[in-house]
Design a protein around this motif. Structure first.
Motif, PDB file in Angstrom:
ATOM      1  N   LYS A 200       0.811  -1.214   0.000  1.00 22.73           N
ATOM      2  CA  LYS A 200       0.000   0.000   0.000  1.00 22.73           C
ATOM      3  C   LYS A 200       0.851   1.273   0.000  1.00 22.73           C
ATOM      4  CE  LYS A 200      -4.043  -2.041   0.146  1.00 22.73           C
ATOM      5  NZ  LYS A 200      -4.966  -1.965  -1.028  1.00 22.73           N
ATOM      6  N   GLN A 239      -2.667   0.547  12.063  1.00 21.86           N
ATOM      7  CA  GLN A 239      -2.810   2.003  12.095  1.00 21.86           C
ATOM      8  C   GLN A 239      -2.184   2.627  10.851  1.00 21.86           C
ATOM      9  OE1 GLN A 239      -4.550   3.659  14.259  1.00 21.86           O
ATOM     10  NE2 GLN A 239      -4.039   5.758  13.684  1.00 21.86           N
ATOM     11  N   TRP A 242      -4.496   2.097   7.996  1.00 28.40           N
ATOM     12  CA  TRP A 242      -5.655   2.980   8.095  1.00 28.40           C
ATOM     13  C   TRP A 242      -5.303   4.386   7.595  1.00 28.40           C
ATOM     14  CZ3 TRP A 242      -6.445   7.316  11.378  1.00 28.40           C
ATOM     15  CH2 TRP A 242      -7.753   7.822  11.358  1.00 28.40           C
ATOM     16  N   LYS A 243      -4.120   4.882   7.975  1.00 29.37           N
ATOM     17  CA  LYS A 243      -3.705   6.203   7.518  1.00 29.37           C
ATOM     18  C   LYS A 243      -3.449   6.226   6.010  1.00 29.37           C
ATOM     19  CE  LYS A 243      -2.950   9.423   9.518  1.00 29.37           C
ATOM     20  NZ  LYS A 243      -3.813  10.579   9.823  1.00 29.37           N
ATOM     21  N   ARG A 245      -4.906   4.465   3.769  1.00 24.41           N
ATOM     22  CA  ARG A 245      -6.169   4.344   3.026  1.00 24.41           C
ATOM     23  C   ARG A 245      -7.031   5.600   3.115  1.00 24.41           C
ATOM     24  NH1 ARG A 245      -7.149  -1.587   5.632  1.00 24.41           N
ATOM     25  NH2 ARG A 245      -6.051  -2.822   4.044  1.00 24.41           N
ATOM     26  N   GLU A 246      -6.678   6.535   4.013  1.00 22.59           N
ATOM     27  CA  GLU A 246      -7.495   7.737   4.184  1.00 22.59           C
ATOM     28  C   GLU A 246      -7.563   8.562   2.897  1.00 22.59           C
ATOM     29  OE1 GLU A 246      -5.883   9.868   7.568  1.00 22.59           O
ATOM     30  OE2 GLU A 246      -7.708   9.437   8.674  1.00 22.59           O
TER      31      GLU A 246
END
Length: 246
Positions: A200, A239, A242-243, A245-246
């Motif tokens: 990612k 975490q 998650w960041k 994918r923001e």
């Protein structure tokens, strides 16, 4: 370290063993030294009933569990040790001779860990992919002979020698206060998460030579993550995902 701890927390894992009689010889060695946890990794069912060499080892054979992959077979183990005759193979892991290995295994067991001893097929040993699940490798020191290119033992002999050494030194290992290592299942989940983070964030595209699955798994193993640390690392990586994918 008590004898019962060693006998109960060391698991023998046979990977792609082809000859039922070799499996029987392993079961007999386990019975003779008091070990009882045998796991089989194979692509096809092994005809245990033909293992004629499993004399007096019916209980070990009856308790043997079959798995479809090495990952599944070692998922509950905090230390995975592969065995090798070395030969001309280029190793990617630390290599430890049996006497020293017995002490390392004893320390892990004494710290409430579970240890998997991996033995490969009779002809080819463990593949590089199978070895990628190992924390380090064990080898049995043998006399070199000019007429023999790569000296090695047969499967039953190798297992017997390793188990004898574990039993022999069971009272010589000091108590360890170190937290138990993460089991192989947690290591695999951590490997998957780290791989996803690398994908990612674009790292795998920029550095593809460093991102082979086996390489990442070995990297995680070299970190020596403890059972207490594994959830923390997985939380950190989630975490990061998650960041991203923001």
């Amino acid at each position: 370290m008590g004898r019962e701890q060693v006998l109960d927390r060391v698991v023998v894992v046979l990977v792609r063993a082809r000859n039922p009689n070799n499996i029987g010889a392993v079961a007999r060695a386990m019975h003779d030294f008091g070990f009882r946890h045998l796991r089989i990794v194979n692509e096809y069912a092994v005809p245990f009933e033909t293992a004629r060499s499993a004399v007096d080892a019916a209980e070990v054979m009856a308790g043997a569990v079959e798995f479809a992959s090495v990952a599944e077979a070692v998922a509950d183990c905090t230390m995975v040790v592969g065995t090798t005759a070395v030969g001309e193979r280029a190793l990617q892991h630390p290599l430890v001779v049996l006497p020293e290995a017995a002490g390392k295994i004893g320390s892990e067991v004494d710290g409430e860990g579970r240890v998997a001893l991996l033995f490969g097929s009779e002809k080819t040993g463990l593949s590089n992919d199978e070895l990628s699940y190992c924390h380090w490798l064990l080898t049995i020191p043998m006399e070199e002979h000019e007429e023999i290119r790569h000296p090695s033992m047969n499967l039953g002999q190798a297992v017997a020698v390793c188990l004898y050494e574990l039993v022999r030194v069971h009272g010589e290992v000091a108590v360890s206060d170190v937290s138990a290592g993460a089991d192989a299942g947690e290591v695999e989940r951590l490997t998957v998460l780290l791989t996803e983070v690398l994908e990612k964030t674009g790292y795998t595209k920029r550095h593809p030579a460093n991102c082979d699955e086996a390489q990442i798994r070995r990297l995680v193993l070299r970190m020596g993550v403890t059972a207490n640390d594994a959830p923390v690392w997985m939380g950190i990586l989630r975490q990061v995902l998650w960041k991203v994918r923001e």
